[in-house]
Scaffold this motif. Structure first.
Motif, PDB file in Angstrom:
ATOM      1  N   ASP A  99       4.037  -0.857   3.489  1.00 58.27           N
ATOM      2  CA  ASP A  99       3.881   0.591   2.946  1.00 58.27           C
ATOM      3  C   ASP A  99       5.110   0.837   2.038  1.00 58.27           C
ATOM      4  O   ASP A  99       6.291   0.762   2.418  1.00 58.27           O
ATOM      5  CB  ASP A  99       3.906   1.554   4.108  1.00 58.27           C
ATOM      6  CG  ASP A  99       3.741   2.907   3.853  1.00 58.27           C
ATOM      7  OD1 ASP A  99       4.024   3.444   2.555  1.00 58.27           O
ATOM      8  OD2 ASP A  99       3.254   3.593   4.665  1.00 58.27           O
ATOM      9  N   SER A 157      -7.371  -3.360  -5.843  1.00 54.26           N
ATOM     10  CA  SER A 157      -8.638  -3.167  -4.972  1.00 54.26           C
ATOM     11  C   SER A 157      -9.700  -3.930  -6.114  1.00 54.26           C
ATOM     12  O   SER A 157     -10.707  -4.604  -5.593  1.00 54.26           O
ATOM     13  CB  SER A 157      -8.851  -1.916  -4.746  1.00 54.26           C
ATOM     14  OG  SER A 157     -10.115  -1.655  -4.142  1.00 54.26           O
ATOM     15  N   THR A 205       0.852  -1.111   0.135  1.00 46.47           N
ATOM     16  CA  THR A 205       0.186   0.138  -0.049  1.00 46.47           C
ATOM     17  C   THR A 205       0.867   1.316  -0.069  1.00 46.47           C
ATOM     18  O   THR A 205       1.924   1.451   0.081  1.00 46.47           O
ATOM     19  CB  THR A 205      -0.942   0.145   1.378  1.00 46.47           C
ATOM     20  OG1 THR A 205      -0.027  -0.017   2.472  1.00 46.47           O
ATOM     21  CG2 THR A 205      -1.776  -0.998   1.452  1.00 46.47           C
ATOM     22  N   LYS A 206       0.141   2.376  -0.170  1.00 48.01           N
ATOM     23  CA  LYS A 206       0.926   3.657  -0.137  1.00 48.01           C
ATOM     24  C   LYS A 206       0.061   4.663   0.889  1.00 48.01           C
ATOM     25  O   LYS A 206      -1.255   4.327   0.880  1.00 48.01           O
ATOM     26  CB  LYS A 206       0.984   4.466  -1.267  1.00 48.01           C
ATOM     27  CG  LYS A 206       2.174   3.620  -2.341  1.00 48.01           C
ATOM     28  CD  LYS A 206       2.314   4.797  -3.572  1.00 48.01           C
ATOM     29  CE  LYS A 206       3.513   4.032  -4.030  1.00 48.01           C
ATOM     30  NZ  LYS A 206       3.596   4.811  -5.556  1.00 48.01           N
ATOM     31  N   THR A 236       5.232   3.535   0.185  1.00 43.97           N
ATOM     32  CA  THR A 236       5.176   5.111   0.004  1.00 43.97           C
ATOM     33  C   THR A 236       6.402   5.660  -0.544  1.00 43.97           C
ATOM     34  O   THR A 236       6.523   6.409  -1.417  1.00 43.97           O
ATOM     35  CB  THR A 236       4.393   5.813   1.140  1.00 43.97           C
ATOM     36  OG1 THR A 236       3.121   5.339   1.542  1.00 43.97           O
ATOM     37  CG2 THR A 236       4.234   7.337   0.961  1.00 43.97           C
ATOM     38  N   CYS A 257      -3.880   6.362  -0.061  1.00 45.38           N
ATOM     39  CA  CYS A 257      -4.534   5.712  -1.320  1.00 45.38           C
ATOM     40  C   CYS A 257      -5.811   4.989  -0.911  1.00 45.38           C
ATOM     41  O   CYS A 257      -5.984   4.288  -0.282  1.00 45.38           O
ATOM     42  CB  CYS A 257      -3.467   4.550  -1.601  1.00 45.38           C
ATOM     43  SG  CYS A 257      -4.053   3.219  -2.795  1.00 45.38           S
ATOM     44  N   THR A 266       0.669   0.023  -9.931  1.00 46.12           N
ATOM     45  CA  THR A 266      -0.158   0.953  -8.990  1.00 46.12           C
ATOM     46  C   THR A 266      -0.527   0.022  -7.732  1.00 46.12           C
ATOM     47  O   THR A 266       0.096  -1.211  -7.570  1.00 46.12           O
ATOM     48  CB  THR A 266      -1.782   0.935  -9.664  1.00 46.12           C
ATOM     49  OG1 THR A 266      -2.217  -0.636  -9.797  1.00 46.12           O
ATOM     50  CG2 THR A 266      -1.843   1.553 -10.897  1.00 46.12           C
ATOM     51  N   VAL A 267      -0.934   0.479  -6.623  1.00 49.85           N
ATOM     52  CA  VAL A 267      -1.151  -0.220  -5.680  1.00 49.85           C
ATOM     53  C   VAL A 267      -2.552  -0.128  -5.175  1.00 49.85           C
ATOM     54  O   VAL A 267      -3.337   0.831  -5.571  1.00 49.85           O
ATOM     55  CB  VAL A 267      -0.408   0.516  -4.131  1.00 49.85           C
ATOM     56  CG1 VAL A 267       1.103   0.205  -4.242  1.00 49.85           C
ATOM     57  CG2 VAL A 267      -0.525   2.036  -4.204  1.00 49.85           C
ATOM     58  N   TYR A 316      -7.779   3.610  -2.906  1.00 50.29           N
ATOM     59  CA  TYR A 316      -7.949   1.965  -3.464  1.00 50.29           C
ATOM     60  C   TYR A 316      -7.463   1.064  -2.290  1.00 50.29           C
ATOM     61  O   TYR A 316      -8.077   0.081  -2.158  1.00 50.29           O
ATOM     62  CB  TYR A 316      -7.440   1.717  -4.677  1.00 50.29           C
ATOM     63  CG  TYR A 316      -8.131   2.145  -5.630  1.00 50.29           C
ATOM     64  CD1 TYR A 316      -9.176   1.754  -6.235  1.00 50.29           C
ATOM     65  CD2 TYR A 316      -7.721   3.750  -6.213  1.00 50.29           C
ATOM     66  CE1 TYR A 316      -9.747   2.583  -7.310  1.00 50.29           C
ATOM     67  CE2 TYR A 316      -8.160   4.241  -7.240  1.00 50.29           C
ATOM     68  CZ  TYR A 316      -9.375   3.628  -7.996  1.00 50.29           C
ATOM     69  OH  TYR A 316     -10.061   4.156  -9.144  1.00 50.29           O
ATOM     70  N   CYS A 317      -6.444   1.396  -1.650  1.00 51.45           N
ATOM     71  CA  CYS A 317      -5.630   0.713  -0.685  1.00 51.45           C
ATOM     72  C   CYS A 317      -6.661   0.547   0.499  1.00 51.45           C
ATOM     73  O   CYS A 317      -6.697  -0.378   1.085  1.00 51.45           O
ATOM     74  CB  CYS A 317      -4.194   1.258  -0.116  1.00 51.45           C
ATOM     75  SG  CYS A 317      -3.129   1.413  -1.613  1.00 51.45           S
TER      76      CYS A 317
END
Length: 87
Positions: free
Chosen positions: A35, A69, A10-11, A37, A14, A55-56, A16-17
């Protein structure tokens, strides 16, 4: 049946995260979050596991790349996610 290993890259900030984590949380699934990021070793590990990841989030269930996601939500809508999660 043991719960599979679930990992999510993840970031910060986000949406979507957050959505993917909320779905996993709603199902009561434990997961490991990395993470990425600021890049670093976690991002390198993500790209080693899924070289085309741009993407994340990037979600893995028992070391199998599930996608992001939208992919996770699609599996849930199709009734396939619970089986993957051992639920």
């Amino acid at each position: 049946m043991a719960q599979p290993k679930v990992e999510i890259y993840t970031k910060m900030f986000c949406g979507y995260c957050a959505r993917a984590k909320a779905l996993l949380d709603a199902k009561g699934v434990d997961y490991t979050e990395y993470d990425v990021t600021m890049g670093g070793p976690e991002r390198r590990a993500m790209l080693e596991r899924k070289p085309d990841a741009v993407t994340v989030p990037q979600i893995f269930i028992d070391d199998v790349a599930i996608g992001g996601s939208d992919d996770l939500a699609a599996l849930d809508r199709a009734g396939k996610l619970d089986a993957l999660l051992g639920l």
